[in-house]
Design a protein around this motif. Structure first.
Motif, short mmCIF file in Angstrom:
data_model
loop_
_atom_site.label_atom_id
_atom_site.label_comp_id
_atom_site.label_asym_id
_atom_site.label_seq_id
_atom_site.Cartn_x
_atom_site.Cartn_y
_atom_site.Cartn_z
N SER A 1 -18.40 57.15 76.24
CA SER A 1 -17.17 57.93 76.44
C SER A 1 -16.21 57.68 75.28
O SER A 1 -16.17 56.60 74.70
CB SER A 1 -16.50 57.58 77.77
N TRP A 2 -15.44 58.68 75.02
CA TRP A 2 -14.47 58.58 73.93
C TRP A 2 -13.36 57.60 74.28
O TRP A 2 -12.92 56.83 73.44
CB TRP A 2 -13.89 59.96 73.63
N LEU A 3 -12.90 57.61 75.55
CA LEU A 3 -11.81 56.74 75.95
C LEU A 3 -12.15 55.26 75.81
O LEU A 3 -11.30 54.45 75.46
CB LEU A 3 -11.38 57.04 77.38
N GLU A 4 -13.41 54.88 76.08
CA GLU A 4 -13.80 53.47 75.94
C GLU A 4 -13.76 53.02 74.48
O GLU A 4 -13.52 51.86 74.19
CB GLU A 4 -15.20 53.25 76.51
N ASN A 5 -14.01 53.95 73.57
CA ASN A 5 -14.04 53.61 72.15
C ASN A 5 -12.76 53.98 71.41
O ASN A 5 -12.65 53.73 70.21
CB ASN A 5 -15.21 54.34 71.48
N MET B 1 -19.16 60.36 66.84
CA MET B 1 -19.53 59.06 67.41
C MET B 1 -20.03 59.12 68.85
O MET B 1 -20.65 58.17 69.32
CB MET B 1 -18.33 58.10 67.34
N ILE B 2 -19.77 60.19 69.56
CA ILE B 2 -20.17 60.28 70.97
C ILE B 2 -21.23 61.37 71.16
O ILE B 2 -22.32 61.11 71.70
CB ILE B 2 -18.95 60.58 71.88
N ALA B 3 -20.97 62.58 70.71
CA ALA B 3 -21.86 63.70 71.01
C ALA B 3 -23.04 63.80 70.05
O ALA B 3 -24.19 63.92 70.48
CB ALA B 3 -21.06 65.01 70.99
N ASP B 4 -22.78 63.76 68.75
CA ASP B 4 -23.82 64.05 67.78
C ASP B 4 -24.70 62.84 67.46
O ASP B 4 -25.93 62.96 67.40
CB ASP B 4 -23.19 64.59 66.50
N TRP B 5 -24.11 61.69 67.21
CA TRP B 5 -24.89 60.54 66.76
C TRP B 5 -24.36 59.27 67.42
O TRP B 5 -23.79 58.41 66.75
CB TRP B 5 -24.79 60.44 65.24
N GLY C 1 1.22 67.58 62.56
CA GLY C 1 0.74 66.27 63.00
C GLY C 1 -0.12 66.37 64.25
O GLY C 1 -1.16 65.72 64.37
N ILE C 2 0.31 67.21 65.20
CA ILE C 2 -0.49 67.42 66.41
C ILE C 2 -1.83 68.05 66.05
O ILE C 2 -2.87 67.69 66.63
CB ILE C 2 0.28 68.30 67.42
N THR C 3 -1.83 68.96 65.10
CA THR C 3 -3.09 69.57 64.65
C THR C 3 -4.01 68.50 64.07
O THR C 3 -5.21 68.47 64.38
CB THR C 3 -2.81 70.66 63.58
N GLY C 4 -3.47 67.62 63.23
CA GLY C 4 -4.27 66.54 62.66
C GLY C 4 -4.81 65.60 63.72
O GLY C 4 -5.98 65.19 63.66
N THR C 5 -4.00 65.26 64.71
CA THR C 5 -4.45 64.39 65.80
C THR C 5 -5.55 65.07 66.61
O THR C 5 -6.55 64.43 66.98
CB THR C 5 -3.28 64.03 66.72
N SER C 6 -5.39 66.36 66.86
CA SER C 6 -6.41 67.10 67.62
C SER C 6 -7.73 67.14 66.86
O SER C 6 -8.80 66.93 67.45
CB SER C 6 -5.93 68.52 67.90
N ILE C 7 -7.68 67.42 65.58
CA ILE C 7 -8.91 67.47 64.78
C ILE C 7 -9.55 66.08 64.69
O ILE C 7 -10.77 65.94 64.77
CB ILE C 7 -8.62 68.07 63.39
N ALA C 8 -8.71 65.04 64.57
CA ALA C 8 -9.25 63.67 64.52
C ALA C 8 -9.91 63.30 65.85
O ALA C 8 -10.97 62.66 65.87
CB ALA C 8 -8.13 62.69 64.20
N THR C 9 -9.30 63.72 66.95
CA THR C 9 -9.90 63.45 68.27
C THR C 9 -11.24 64.15 68.39
O THR C 9 -12.24 63.54 68.81
CB THR C 9 -8.94 63.92 69.38
N TRP C 10 -11.28 65.43 68.01
CA TRP C 10 -12.55 66.16 68.08
C TRP C 10 -13.57 65.53 67.13
O TRP C 10 -14.74 65.38 67.50
CB TRP C 10 -12.34 67.62 67.71
N LEU C 11 -13.16 65.18 65.92
CA LEU C 11 -14.08 64.61 64.93
C LEU C 11 -14.68 63.29 65.41
O LEU C 11 -15.90 63.09 65.31
CB LEU C 11 -13.35 64.39 63.60
N THR C 12 -13.84 62.40 65.94
CA THR C 12 -14.38 61.12 66.42
C THR C 12 -15.28 61.32 67.64
O THR C 12 -16.30 60.66 67.77
CB THR C 12 -13.24 60.15 66.76
N TRP C 13 -14.90 62.22 68.53
CA TRP C 13 -15.77 62.49 69.69
C TRP C 13 -17.10 63.07 69.23
O TRP C 13 -18.16 62.61 69.66
CB TRP C 13 -15.07 63.46 70.65
N TYR C 14 -17.06 64.06 68.35
CA TYR C 14 -18.28 64.72 67.94
C TYR C 14 -19.20 63.78 67.15
O TYR C 14 -20.40 63.72 67.42
CB TYR C 14 -17.97 65.97 67.10
#
Length: 175
Positions: free
Chosen positions: A92-96, A77-81, A62-75
């Motif tokens: 920022s990721w925290l605002e969203n 919605m914030i970094a890539d596009w 579950g922690i692995t899934g949360t970590s990948i989801a955090t990276w995926l949403t950051w990448y």
């Protein structure tokens, strides 16, 4: 290939089986396996089995899934596009993060569930196309089977099992 003798004691009630397991364990005999058509509450404790550690692996998955989801949403919605959706800033990721909660939840459950199934099958050695190891087909319907190895004590074990309410007792060669 070596063969070992085992005694198969067949029971038709789970309460009688539990009493029999306690009686056999009380006489200090080793019970190799118990086959049941459904889970019997308390059987693992009566057999003296160690508690499972599968819950720990589920938490780690579950922690692995949360970590990948955090990276995926950051990448994505914030970094890539980064996009301005509904007037929400994409700086920022925290605002969203409130908008990402469903994704975080779903990927946490996805990873925990799927990896747990794989872990359970690997731990149980249940492979695709594996032959069943069930010694008696009645244990998939309505009977319970206790398997005890014989170590030059066949008569003593048979006499003990006859007092436990077994409906059938057989000595077989286990391959």
């Amino acid at each position: 290939m070596s063969t070992n003798k085992v005694i198969h004691a067949l029971y038709n009630d789970d309460d009688i089986l539990m009493d029999a397991v306690k009686k056999v364990k009380g006489e200090h005999h080793h019970i190799e396996e118990v086959y049941t058509p459904f889970p019997v509450h308390g059987l693992d404790k009566a057999l003296g089995l160690a508690p499972t550690r599968l819950a720990i692996t589920a938490f780690l998955y579950g922690i692995t899934g949360t970590s990948i989801a955090t990276w995926l949403t950051w990448y994505t919605m914030i970094a890539d596009w980064p996009q301005d959706i509904g007037g929400k800033p994409s700086f920022s990721w925290l605002e969203n993060m409130p908008a990402f909660v469903p994704i975080l939840f779903e990927l946490t459950v996805f990873f925990a569930a799927h990896l747990m199934v794989i872990t359970f099958y690997m731990r149980s050695r249940i492979w695709p196309f594996k032959e069943a190891e069930n010694p008696d087909p009645r244990t998939t319907d309505d009977h319970f089977l206790m398997e005890i190895p014989v170590h030059n004590n066949e008569e003593k074990l048979t006499a003990l099992l006859e007092t436990t309410g077994a409906v059938e007792i057989k000595v077989v060669d286990k391959h």
